[in-house]
Design a protein around this motif. Structure first.
Motif, mmCIF file in Angstrom:
data_model
loop_
_atom_site.group_PDB
_atom_site.id
_atom_site.type_symbol
_atom_site.label_atom_id
_atom_site.label_comp_id
_atom_site.label_asym_id
_atom_site.label_seq_id
_atom_site.Cartn_x
_atom_site.Cartn_y
_atom_site.Cartn_z
ATOM 1 N N GLU A 1 0.831 -1.209 0.000
ATOM 2 C CA GLU A 1 0.000 0.000 0.000
ATOM 3 C C GLU A 1 0.864 1.257 0.000
ATOM 4 O O GLU A 1 0.557 2.245 -0.655
ATOM 5 N N GLY A 2 1.953 1.201 0.766
ATOM 6 C CA GLY A 2 2.831 2.354 0.842
ATOM 7 C C GLY A 2 3.510 2.697 -0.469
ATOM 8 O O GLY A 2 3.985 3.815 -0.660
ATOM 9 N N LYS B 1 1.973 2.494 -3.450
ATOM 10 C CA LYS B 1 1.012 2.916 -4.479
ATOM 11 C C LYS B 1 1.032 4.417 -4.711
ATOM 12 O O LYS B 1 0.926 4.884 -5.849
ATOM 13 N N ALA B 2 1.194 5.208 -3.642
ATOM 14 C CA ALA B 2 1.274 6.655 -3.813
ATOM 15 C C ALA B 2 2.522 7.027 -4.598
ATOM 16 O O ALA B 2 2.481 7.890 -5.485
ATOM 17 N N ALA B 3 3.656 6.365 -4.254
ATOM 18 C CA ALA B 3 4.892 6.639 -4.983
ATOM 19 C C ALA B 3 4.764 6.208 -6.448
ATOM 20 O O ALA B 3 5.264 6.893 -7.360
ATOM 21 N N MET B 4 4.091 5.090 -6.690
ATOM 22 C CA MET B 4 3.902 4.617 -8.057
ATOM 23 C C MET B 4 3.085 5.620 -8.865
ATOM 24 O O MET B 4 3.405 5.941 -10.012
ATOM 25 N N LYS B 5 2.039 6.144 -8.256
ATOM 26 C CA LYS B 5 1.180 7.112 -8.944
ATOM 27 C C LYS B 5 1.945 8.396 -9.258
ATOM 28 O O LYS B 5 1.764 9.015 -10.312
ATOM 29 N N LYS B 6 2.828 8.784 -8.333
ATOM 30 C CA LYS B 6 3.565 10.038 -8.503
ATOM 31 C C LYS B 6 4.758 9.899 -9.440
ATOM 32 O O LYS B 6 5.056 10.813 -10.219
ATOM 33 N N LEU B 7 5.462 8.756 -9.368
ATOM 34 C CA LEU B 7 6.765 8.637 -10.023
ATOM 35 C C LEU B 7 6.767 7.814 -11.308
ATOM 36 O O LEU B 7 7.654 7.999 -12.146
#
Length: 314
Positions: A283-284, A286-292
């Motif tokens: 889960e942690g 997913k935000a980085a994946m969406k951003k990067l």
């Protein structure tokens, strides 16, 4: 859980030890108490404060374990000059001493057991209902002692220092593999890194698929013990001391209280970090994946499309 992993589970008191269980950490007091109950209690306190699961002692019948030709040899000790047999008695606790240790450990909520070095000491320790017995590396070839230990029905922790593969195999046959835990060890005090051979943990795992494998370390420093945990050791034992400068042959290869606290803390971090070996997107992430992640990629798209086509489970 697989059959092989469940067959590698052993019981130490109210704890299960083996794959998938928390690493069982034992502070080996041995004879670093120098025959003083106050030292033993202080070492128990240090183990409790660090978060150890157990402390371990060594129990000998001096007249049995000391060669007769060495009894009268005099040596300098912290208590003055005395014969070797008198010294051996000086650093042993009698039944009253162990009753006090047993009571103290119960009060502090920590288990204790010991390495008996002779058959008489096995019977002595059995009076206390210890959760396990330990076979010191030096005793691995003592079949009489091994048979007496097997007869107790308790879990037997077998250290394998100073021993050849054939000697280890024979000891396992004498003890029976159903109730033992094998510890890789190198019996040099202190042991240099080049002699630790930590990959033996994996060799023992392959050689004894139904036996949990641990590590008994005699090195200076903590990082190699952490490496043993990373390699799969499910049981860890290190000698502990109040001060490495204290009198005694094992003190220099022992861990002081502050180091013990760091060791147990870091073992817990390492075992938590090992995971289950199954790759997943956390889960942690997913935000980085969406951003990067600029390009989603055809594999990710195909997986998403496949997930959409899958019928909902009923």
């Amino acid at each position: 859980m697989s059959t092989s992993s469940t067959s590698r589970i052993r019981t130490l008191g109210d704890r299960e030890v083996g794959p998938g269980r928390p690493v069982y950490v034992t502070g080996e007091i041995g004879i670093n108490h120098n025959g003083e109950l106050e030292n033993a209690f202080a070492l128990i306190d240090a183990a409790v404060e660090a978060g150890c699961d157990a402390v371990k002692f060594q129990k000998r019948t001096p007249e049995v374990c000391t060669p007769r030709d060495q009894w009268e040899i005099e040596r300098d000790t912290p208590w003055g000059r005395m014969t070797y047999i008198d010294y051996r008695h000086r650093v042993e606790f009698d039944e009253d001493g162990y009753r006090a240790i047993d009571e103290y450990c119960r009060k502090k909520g920590i288990a204790w057991f010991a390495s008996p070095w002779d058959v008489e000491s096995v019977a002595f320790l059995e009076k206390f209902g210890v959760p396990a017995h330990k076979v010191a590396s030096a005793s691995l070839t003592d079949d009489e002692l091994l048979r007496a230990l097997r007869a107790t029905g308790r879990t037997i922790i077998l250290s394998t220092g100073m021993s050849t593969p054939k000697q280890i195999r024979h000891a396992v046959e004498v003890l029976g593999s159903e109730n033992i835990l094998l510890c890789h060890a190198t019996s040099t005090y202190p042991a240099p890194a080049a002699e630790l051979n930590l990959r033996m943990i994996n060799t023992l795992e392959a050689e004894y698929p139904n036996v949990p494998i641990g590590y008994s370390g005699h090195e200076v420093g903590l990082q190699t013990t952490l490496a043993a945990v990373a390699l799969g050791a499910v049981f860890v034992e290190r000698h502990i001391t109040l001060d490495r400068a204290m009198w005694g042959s094992d003190q220099a290869a022992s861990v002081e209280p502050q180091g013990l606290q760091r060791l147990v803390r870091d073992i817990r971090v390492v075992e938590e970090s090992l995971g289950d070996g199954v790759k997943k997107v956390y889960e942690g992430e997913k935000a980085a994946m969406k951003k990067l992640r600029r390009v989603t990629g055809v594999v990710a798209e195909a997986e998403a499309a496949g997930a959409e086509r899958e019928p909902a489970s009923v």
